[in-house]
Design a protein around this motif. Structure first.
Motif, PDB file in Angstrom:
ATOM      1  N   GLN A 146       0.663  -1.052  -0.170  1.00 48.49           N
ATOM      2  CA  GLN A 146       0.224   0.078  -0.011  1.00 48.49           C
ATOM      3  C   GLN A 146       0.823   1.208  -0.057  1.00 48.49           C
ATOM      4  OE1 GLN A 146      -2.644   0.174   3.346  1.00 48.49           O
ATOM      5  NE2 GLN A 146      -4.021   1.531   2.091  1.00 48.49           N
ATOM      6  N   VAL A 147       0.572   2.168  -0.733  1.00 50.53           N
ATOM      7  CA  VAL A 147       1.368   3.540  -0.860  1.00 50.53           C
ATOM      8  C   VAL A 147       0.163   4.453  -0.155  1.00 50.53           C
ATOM      9  CG1 VAL A 147       2.749   2.984  -2.655  1.00 50.53           C
ATOM     10  CG2 VAL A 147       0.681   4.097  -3.310  1.00 50.53           C
ATOM     11  N   PRO A 148       0.615   5.619   0.256  1.00 55.22           N
ATOM     12  CA  PRO A 148      -0.506   6.418   0.778  1.00 55.22           C
ATOM     13  C   PRO A 148      -1.296   7.237  -0.042  1.00 55.22           C
ATOM     14  CG  PRO A 148       1.797   6.928   1.541  1.00 55.22           C
ATOM     15  CD  PRO A 148       1.830   5.975   0.788  1.00 55.22           C
ATOM     16  N   GLY A 149      -2.726   7.093   0.247  1.00 50.56           N
ATOM     17  CA  GLY A 149      -3.750   7.472  -0.805  1.00 50.56           C
ATOM     18  C   GLY A 149      -4.300   6.542  -1.557  1.00 50.56           C
ATOM     19  N   LYS A 150      -3.872   5.573  -1.709  1.00 51.23           N
ATOM     20  CA  LYS A 150      -4.275   4.384  -2.599  1.00 51.23           C
ATOM     21  C   LYS A 150      -4.660   2.943  -1.535  1.00 51.23           C
ATOM     22  CE  LYS A 150      -1.654   5.459  -6.777  1.00 51.23           C
ATOM     23  NZ  LYS A 150      -0.749   4.929  -7.905  1.00 51.23           N
ATOM     24  N   GLU A 151      -5.530   2.254  -2.472  1.00 54.37           N
ATOM     25  CA  GLU A 151      -5.980   1.037  -1.725  1.00 54.37           C
ATOM     26  C   GLU A 151      -4.763  -0.064  -1.527  1.00 54.37           C
ATOM     27  OE1 GLU A 151     -10.522   1.240  -2.937  1.00 54.37           O
ATOM     28  OE2 GLU A 151      -9.424  -0.518  -3.600  1.00 54.37           O
ATOM     29  N   ARG A 152      -5.054  -0.901  -0.675  1.00 60.00           N
ATOM     30  CA  ARG A 152      -4.019  -1.996  -0.566  1.00 60.00           C
ATOM     31  C   ARG A 152      -4.168  -2.852  -1.615  1.00 60.00           C
ATOM     32  NH1 ARG A 152      -3.484  -4.386   5.542  1.00 60.00           N
ATOM     33  NH2 ARG A 152      -3.159  -2.000   5.656  1.00 60.00           N
ATOM     34  N   THR A 200      11.514   0.923  -0.138  1.00 61.67           N
ATOM     35  CA  THR A 200      11.678   2.115  -0.821  1.00 61.67           C
ATOM     36  C   THR A 200      12.747   1.623  -1.741  1.00 61.67           C
ATOM     37  OG1 THR A 200      11.123   3.627   1.058  1.00 61.67           O
ATOM     38  CG2 THR A 200      12.341   4.465  -0.781  1.00 61.67           C
ATOM     39  N   GLN A 217       8.570  -1.295   5.496  1.00 55.27           N
ATOM     40  CA  GLN A 217       8.560  -0.078   4.236  1.00 55.27           C
ATOM     41  C   GLN A 217       9.621  -0.691   3.250  1.00 55.27           C
ATOM     42  OE1 GLN A 217       7.061   3.231   3.745  1.00 55.27           O
ATOM     43  NE2 GLN A 217       8.251   2.832   1.958  1.00 55.27           N
ATOM     44  N   ALA A 243       6.497   1.047  -1.379  1.00 55.42           N
ATOM     45  CA  ALA A 243       5.158   0.844  -0.456  1.00 55.42           C
ATOM     46  C   ALA A 243       5.486   0.293   0.805  1.00 55.42           C
ATOM     47  CB  ALA A 243       4.223   0.047  -1.295  1.00 55.42           C
ATOM     48  N   VAL A 244       4.440   0.258   1.503  1.00 50.59           N
ATOM     49  CA  VAL A 244       4.414  -0.610   2.745  1.00 50.59           C
ATOM     50  C   VAL A 244       4.005  -1.936   2.548  1.00 50.59           C
ATOM     51  CG1 VAL A 244       3.786  -0.790   5.138  1.00 50.59           C
ATOM     52  CG2 VAL A 244       4.490   1.501   4.336  1.00 50.59           C
TER      53      VAL A 244
END
Length: 124
Positions: free
Chosen positions: A39-45, A121, A119, A92-93
């Motif tokens: 998951q990235v911020p602002g998006k669905e898993r 990266t 995390q 992503a996480v």
């Protein structure tokens, strides 16, 4: 109480590799399918990979097919995600999850227990 603990995330350059691990406790590990999501911020898993309780029939998202490999060691209650040829868009996480059944699913709704996430990266 079921616990899933991920490790192995970090910072890597594009083209590099990482191996994520997830150790499970509190439930008979070899009875349940396991999955990896991200998951990235602002998006669905997003589904990444899943594997049957027995260790067979791995499935992958199209975006990671040929680069990522999911495996499990039922004797050590551990599931792995080997990530090769990493790309910046893989940032992503990453979460491991344990299913409610022995068979795999690409839907997060099929997974009842989740780890805290690690995390990853990938720099360009």
């Amino acid at each position: 109480q079921v616990q899933l603990v991920e490790s192995g995330g970090g910072l890597v350059q594009a083209g590099g590799s990482l191996r994520l691990s997830c150790v499970a406790s509190g439930r008979t590990f070899n009875r349940y399918a396991m999955g990896w999501f991200r998951q990235v911020p602002g998006k669905e898993r997003e589904f990444v990979a899943t594997i049957y309780a027995s260790g067979g029939s791995p499935m992958y998202a199209d975006s990671v097919k040929g680069r990522f490999t999911i495996s499990r060691d039922n004797a050590k209650n551990t599931v792995f995600l080997q990530m090769n040829s990493l790309k910046p868009e893989d940032t992503a996480v990453y979460y491991c999850a344990q299913s409610v059944a022995f068979y795999s699913s690409t839907s997060p709704n099929a997974y009842y227990y989740w780890g805290q996430g690690t995390q990853v990266t990938v720099s360009s």
